[in-house]
Write an enzyme that holds these catalytic residues in place. Structure first.
Site, PDB file in Angstrom:
ATOM      1  N   ALA A  61       5.198   0.172  -2.062  1.00 13.83           N
ATOM      2  CA  ALA A  61       6.608   0.103  -2.440  1.00 13.83           C
ATOM      3  C   ALA A  61       7.458  -0.088  -1.188  1.00 13.83           C
ATOM      4  O   ALA A  61       7.125   0.446  -0.134  1.00 13.83           O
ATOM      5  CB  ALA A  61       7.007   1.397  -3.133  1.00 13.83           C
ATOM      6  N   GLY A 100       1.870   1.438  -4.022  1.00 14.19           N
ATOM      7  CA  GLY A 100       2.254   0.599  -5.152  1.00 14.19           C
ATOM      8  C   GLY A 100       1.458  -0.708  -5.201  1.00 14.19           C
ATOM      9  O   GLY A 100       1.349  -1.323  -6.275  1.00 14.19           O
ATOM     10  N   GLU A 103      -1.707   0.237  -6.857  1.00 11.90           N
ATOM     11  CA  GLU A 103      -1.311   0.618  -8.228  1.00 11.90           C
ATOM     12  C   GLU A 103      -1.104  -0.631  -9.089  1.00 11.90           C
ATOM     13  O   GLU A 103      -1.463  -0.653 -10.262  1.00 11.90           O
ATOM     14  CB  GLU A 103      -0.024   1.459  -8.198  1.00 11.90           C
ATOM     15  CG  GLU A 103      -0.273   2.870  -7.685  1.00 11.90           C
ATOM     16  CD  GLU A 103       1.018   3.679  -7.581  1.00 11.90           C
ATOM     17  OE1 GLU A 103       1.842   3.337  -6.708  1.00 11.90           O
ATOM     18  OE2 GLU A 103       1.200   4.622  -8.359  1.00 11.90           O
ATOM     19  N   GLU A 123       0.477   7.781  -0.094  1.00 13.46           N
ATOM     20  CA  GLU A 123       1.730   8.455  -0.481  1.00 13.46           C
ATOM     21  C   GLU A 123       1.877   9.836   0.140  1.00 13.46           C
ATOM     22  O   GLU A 123       2.968  10.223   0.554  1.00 13.46           O
ATOM     23  CB  GLU A 123       1.836   8.547  -2.010  1.00 13.46           C
ATOM     24  CG  GLU A 123       2.309   7.269  -2.688  1.00 13.46           C
ATOM     25  CD  GLU A 123       1.199   6.284  -2.968  1.00 13.46           C
ATOM     26  OE1 GLU A 123       0.083   6.452  -2.425  1.00 13.46           O
ATOM     27  OE2 GLU A 123       1.434   5.330  -3.734  1.00 13.46           O
TER      28      GLU A 123
HETATM   29  C1  3H9 Z   1       4.362   3.686  -2.487  1.00 14.50           C
HETATM   30  O1  3H9 Z   1       3.898   2.597  -2.598  1.00 14.50           O
HETATM   31  C2  3H9 Z   1       4.802   4.560  -3.639  1.00 14.50           C
HETATM   32  C3  3H9 Z   1       4.439   4.003  -4.958  1.00 14.50           C
HETATM   33  O2  3H9 Z   1       3.637   4.934  -5.623  1.00 14.50           O
HETATM   34  C4  3H9 Z   1       5.615   3.616  -5.790  1.00 14.50           C
HETATM   35  C5  3H9 Z   1       6.570   4.724  -6.095  1.00 14.50           C
HETATM   36  C6  3H9 Z   1       7.701   4.388  -7.047  1.00 14.50           C
HETATM   37  N1  3H9 Z   1       8.598  -0.501   3.042  1.00 14.50           N
HETATM   38  O3  3H9 Z   1       3.934  -1.281  10.357  1.00 14.50           O
HETATM   39  P1  3H9 Z   1       4.383  -2.623  10.814  1.00 14.50           P
HETATM   40  C7  3H9 Z   1       8.160  -2.771   7.623  1.00 14.50           C
HETATM   41  S1  3H9 Z   1       4.579   4.385  -0.993  1.00 14.50           S
HETATM   42  C8  3H9 Z   1       9.543  -1.057   3.803  1.00 14.50           C
HETATM   43  O4  3H9 Z   1       4.984  -2.734  12.175  1.00 14.50           O
HETATM   44  P2  3H9 Z   1       1.646  -3.543  10.834  1.00 14.50           P
HETATM   45  C9  3H9 Z   1       8.176  -1.987   8.912  1.00 14.50           C
HETATM   46  O5  3H9 Z   1       9.237  -1.068   8.959  1.00 14.50           O
HETATM   47  C10 3H9 Z   1       4.234   3.088   0.154  1.00 14.50           C
HETATM   48  N2  3H9 Z   1       9.277  -1.617   5.010  1.00 14.50           N
HETATM   49  O6  3H9 Z   1       3.224  -3.715  10.632  1.00 14.50           O
HETATM   50  C11 3H9 Z   1       8.298  -3.092   9.927  1.00 14.50           C
HETATM   51  O7  3H9 Z   1       9.654  -3.480   9.990  1.00 14.50           O
HETATM   52  P3  3H9 Z   1      10.287  -4.035  11.361  1.00 14.50           P
HETATM   53  C12 3H9 Z   1       2.793   3.013   0.405  1.00 14.50           C
HETATM   54  C13 3H9 Z   1       8.018  -1.601   5.434  1.00 14.50           C
HETATM   55  O8  3H9 Z   1       1.051  -4.882  10.626  1.00 14.50           O
HETATM   56  C14 3H9 Z   1       7.504  -4.241   9.315  1.00 14.50           C
HETATM   57  O9  3H9 Z   1       7.438  -3.967   7.913  1.00 14.50           O
HETATM   58  N3  3H9 Z   1       2.576   2.082   1.482  1.00 14.50           N
HETATM   59  C15 3H9 Z   1       6.987  -1.034   4.677  1.00 14.50           C
HETATM   60  O10 3H9 Z   1       1.373  -2.794  12.085  1.00 14.50           O
HETATM   61  C16 3H9 Z   1       6.101  -4.372   9.854  1.00 14.50           C
HETATM   62  O11 3H9 Z   1       5.424  -3.126   9.723  1.00 14.50           O
HETATM   63  C17 3H9 Z   1       2.580   2.469   2.774  1.00 14.50           C
HETATM   64  O12 3H9 Z   1       2.739   3.618   3.095  1.00 14.50           O
HETATM   65  C18 3H9 Z   1       7.314  -0.464   3.429  1.00 14.50           C
HETATM   66  N4  3H9 Z   1       6.398   0.087   2.636  1.00 14.50           N
HETATM   67  O13 3H9 Z   1       1.186  -2.603   9.632  1.00 14.50           O
HETATM   68  C19 3H9 Z   1       2.322   1.394   3.765  1.00 14.50           C
HETATM   69  N5  3H9 Z   1       5.823  -1.169   5.364  1.00 14.50           N
HETATM   70  O14 3H9 Z   1       9.495  -5.272  11.694  1.00 14.50           O
HETATM   71  C20 3H9 Z   1       3.270   1.495   4.910  1.00 14.50           C
HETATM   72  C21 3H9 Z   1       6.126  -1.808   6.496  1.00 14.50           C
HETATM   73  O15 3H9 Z   1      11.725  -4.272  11.009  1.00 14.50           O
HETATM   74  N6  3H9 Z   1       3.076   0.417   5.847  1.00 14.50           N
HETATM   75  N7  3H9 Z   1       7.444  -2.066   6.555  1.00 14.50           N
HETATM   76  O16 3H9 Z   1      10.103  -2.931  12.359  1.00 14.50           O
HETATM   77  C22 3H9 Z   1       2.072   0.400   6.743  1.00 14.50           C
HETATM   78  O17 3H9 Z   1       1.230   1.272   6.796  1.00 14.50           O
HETATM   79  C23 3H9 Z   1       2.033  -0.749   7.710  1.00 14.50           C
HETATM   80  O18 3H9 Z   1       3.313  -1.317   7.757  1.00 14.50           O
HETATM   81  C24 3H9 Z   1       1.016  -1.866   7.352  1.00 14.50           C
HETATM   82  C25 3H9 Z   1       1.224  -3.058   8.315  1.00 14.50           C
HETATM   83  C26 3H9 Z   1      -0.392  -1.309   7.506  1.00 14.50           C
HETATM   84  C27 3H9 Z   1       1.183  -2.365   5.941  1.00 14.50           C
END
Ligand code: 3H9
Length: 702
Positions: A61, A100, A103, A123
């Site tokens: 998400a 998500g 999911e 999460e």
């Molecule tokens: C969820 O899904 C809940 C559900 O159950 C639904 C509930 C209703 N949102 O990390 P990076 C941005 S909970 C918004 O440097 P990488 C990040 O801020 C979610 N923005 O890249 C950055 O911005 P900027 C479960 C996000 O390649 C840019 O993208 N998912 C999100 O080193 C690049 O990110 C997670 O917890 C986000 N979700 O790593 C995954 N994710 O360039 C969280 C990233 O402006 N994300 N951004 O600084 C990660 O773990 C890593 O970003 C990922 C890529 C592994 C995907």
């Protein structure tokens, strides 16, 4: 458009494209809803494939939506439409399929993935539970026990492991879109039809009280102070006991509460704060990091050795320079021994050990640094010694090379002044052990250029560390807050007659990894004393200021290594014991400083540990030492054991409310009467304006 639709040879392809990481927002949900509606009506489409363009499948998400509210169509509606589609729906995963994202895939009828895809439900690391059906569909696919383990750990697993569990149906090769299309056609050819996850029964093997307790015990360290795991258990139980729709409704209710919880807000804050540190306000257009392919490290002691390991771990060749053969041999030996421990623990293969050792070349000649792109000096904390090394390096290095100092206390501006390239001199303050700790304070001197700062940030990324930029002031960010704030006040409480173990216990109950007195003994009481001697050359401080530690040091009570510091230790054992000798010293000092014994409650101990961090943090912001309040949070979470689930001291202050924080600071100002409790003008200003540190951060962006 975030989702495109086309039919390829009988397969309706819904291709999602929302760079950089395909985080799900309303445009993706709406796009998926429309794509399924089109496929339902489209006679040429026999099966639907959901896949993503770019480097990853749906990474979860979009977390920004949690603060603004989730727009319609919501997750339940869209994923219900996917699952109820009258044609089979397949998801093809690559990169990361998280939260998500997985999911969405679980609402599909089949899931294929490339072998190096990773899937998971992180999460819990964000203080929330899945809110798009994950708690109900995951147990139906992998069983309640596996679901509990995946949700409580929060760490992603490799696709092949997901296949073993039943989360993934097929491992595909090559391009995820082409591979997904081929898999969809294979399913059609085999006559496979719809297979809604909601219709499955949950396997409850191993999900009894003992099984749940075992999972909690195994993850106890990460769960300290946390509550999300209880919600996970409740919702998995709902998946077993309720019908699917009632289970979803229950998940929705629990998930909404978790999103608004302090734990959830704090952990999401930490997530974004760690990504924000890399942004420099007012960065001139076109400023890019210099390429760093070869690094030299001067000094093969504990710090230099750890830095060399961090570089080698990231595949960078390192020239390790020492003054004497004996020191160099010892340094290289210690590096090898550290790697051998990793091999013994199964974290490193013997081949990888040799490869990393092969990247580190020892030498006694400073000239061997000549083709390095950057040199990191990591010798004793001594201004003259460091100056002489920097000036030698300046002569040896190419003019474009960066010179970094690992100083924790000295003026970077002064160090840089002995070189002919002060714009290319920067502080890289590593935390011990340098190959393990994620924090890297990047110190800008008065003349350090933006190009050099972004080069430091980029090097931090290469080393898989979080770089936080600090101004060149007393103690930089972390030590300043520790010395002027938390540890100083903890010593003040010792002088008021509070037992060290009580302070440590309260700090640990608050969530700190270790109480301040234990940290002092572990790090070396004398280390702090030496740092303060250097710092006092920059600025003075009003007494009493770390009076206990600075009296323990000359007594040889330097901490664990001496068997005695604040506490006493038995030989070969790190358990701290109360020591009457320390009590006697404290009493003597209290008399000298005219400090009376006070009754101090646990609440007071906690507030007196945490409020000074916030107050000094606000002073740092006013002085311009840090770019933003959230940077201070990142420093304290990653370098000083502040509980992540409280978001860092400044986020914690926002959650408490700055008006309340100010009121309590004023209370202690009156009660204790020390100048250190004078409220920071920034806090007073923010309270007057009804603003928070987060609001202050937003203003800094413009
Ligand atoms: C969820 O899904 C809940 C559900 O159950 C639904 C509930 C209703 N949102 O990390 P990076 C941005 S909970 C918004 O440097 P990488 C990040 O801020 C979610 N923005 O890249 C950055 O911005 P900027 C479960 C996000 O390649 C840019 O993208 N998912 C999100 O080193 C690049 O990110 C997670 O917890 C986000 N979700 O790593 C995954 N994710 O360039 C969280 C990233 O402006 N994300 N951004 O600084 C990660 O773990 C890593 O970003 C990922 C890529 C592994 C995907």
């Amino acid at each position: 458009m975030s989702v495109t639709y086309e039919v390829r040879d009988g397969v309706a392809l819904a291709l999602i494209n929302r760079p950089p990481v395909n985080a799900i927002d309303v445009s993706i949900r709406k796009g998926l809803k429309d794509a399924i509606a089109r496929a339902e009506k489209d006679d040429t489409a026999k099966i639907v494939l959901i896949a993503c363009a770019g480097r990853t499948f749906l990474s979860g998400a979009d977390l920004n939506e949690f603060n603004t509210g989730i727009l319609e169509p919501g997750y339940y509606e869209v994923l219900g439409i996917v699952e109820n589609c009258t044609k089979p729906v397949v998801a093809s995963l690559h990169g990361m399929a998280l939260g998500g994202g997985i999911e969405t895939a679980m609402a599909c009828h089949y899931r294929c993935a490339v072998a190096d895809a990773r899937v998971g439900m992180p999460e819990i690391t964000l203080g929330i539970i899945p809110g798009a059906g994950g708690t109900q569909r995951l147990p139906r696919l992998v069983g309640a026990r596996n679901a509990l383990e995946l949700l409580v750990k929060g760490a992603p697993i490799a696709a092949p492991q997901g296949k073993e569990m039943g989360l993934i149906d097929e491992i595909i090769t090559g391009d995820p879109v082409e591979g997904g299309l081929a898999y969809a056609r294979k399913l059609l050819a085999e006559g496979k039809g719809r297979r809604p996850t909601r219709d499955r029964k949950v396997d409850t093997t191993g999900f009894d009280e003992a099984g749940i307790a075992a999972v909690l015990k195994e993850n106890a360290r990460g769960l300290k102070g946390r509550t999300t795991q209880n919600d996970i258990i409740r919702t998995i139980k709902a998946a077993i006991e309720m019908d699917f729709d009632a289970g979803l409704a229950f998940e929705d209710q629990v998930s909404r509460v978790s999103m608004q919880s302090a734990e959830g807000r704090s952990l999401r804050h930490a997530f974004f704060a760690e990504r924000e540190t890399g942004h420099i306000p007012g960065l001139a257009a076109g400023v890019k990091p210099l390429p760093i392919a070869k690094v030299a490290v001067v000094g093969a002691g504990t710090m230099g050795g750890g830095i060399a390991m961090a570089l080698a771990d990231s595949g960078l060749p390192v020239t390790l320079i020492e003054a004497k053969q004996e020191y160099l041999d010892n340094g290289l030996k210690r590096i090898r021994e550290n790697y051998e421990v990793s091999v013994k623990r199964g974290r490193l293969t013997p081949e990888a050990l040799e490869k990393r050792m092969g990247l580190i070349k020892g030498t006694l000649a400073m000239e061997d640094a000549r083709d390095a792109d950057a040199v990191i000096e990591a010798v004793f904390e001594d201004m003259d010694l460091k100056k002489s090394i920097l000036s030698k390096l300046d002569k040896v290095l190419r003019p474009e090379a960066v010179i970094a100092s690992n100083t924790s206390s000295l003026s970077l501006t002064e160090l840089a002044s002995v070189t002919g390239r002060p714009d290319k001199v920067i502080g890289l303050h590593f935390f011990s052990p340098a190959n393990v700790m994620r924090l890297l304070e990047i110190v800008r001197g008065d003349k350090t250029s933006q190009e050099t700062i972004v080069t430091g940030l980029s090097l931090a990324k290469t080393l898989r560390k979080i770089g936080v930029v600090s101004g060149d002031k007393f103690g930089f960010i972390g030590n300043r807050m520790m010395l002027d704030g938390y540890f100083r006040e903890s010593e003040q409480m010792l002088l008021e007659g509070v037992a060290p173990e009580r302070i440590d216990e309260v700090a640990e109950n608050f969530g700190f990894a270790m109480g301040p007195n234990k940290v002092n003994d572990m790090a070396g009481v004398d280390v702090g004393t030496k740092v303060r001697i250097e710092l006092f050359k920059r600025e003075e401080r009003e007494a009493p200021y770390h009076a206990v530690s600075d009296a323990l040091t000359p007594m040889g009570r330097t901490g664990q290594k001496a068997g005695k510091g604040v506490y006493r230790y038995e030989p070969g054992d790190r358990t701290p014991h109360h020591d009457p000798e320390t009590d006697a010293l404290i009493e003597k000092l209290a008399m000298e400083f005219n400090i009376d014994k006070r009754e101090v409650s646990d609440k007071e101990i906690e507030e007196r540990c945490v409020l000074p961090l916030i107050n000094v943090g606000a002073q740092i912001l006013e002085e311009g030492t840090a770019y933003r309040a959230s940077d201070l949070d990142v420093v304290w979470i990653n370098g000083y054991g502040f509980p992540r689930y409280r978001g860092g001291p400044m986020c914690y202050a926002d959650i408490l409310g700055l008006d309340y924080v100010l009121e309590r600071i004023k209370h202690y100002q009156k009660e204790i009467g020390s100048s250190y409790w004078k409220p920071a003008p920034l806090i007073e200003k923010l309270v007057r304006e009804g603003k928070s540190f987060a609001d202050w951060d937003k203003q800094q962006k413009h």
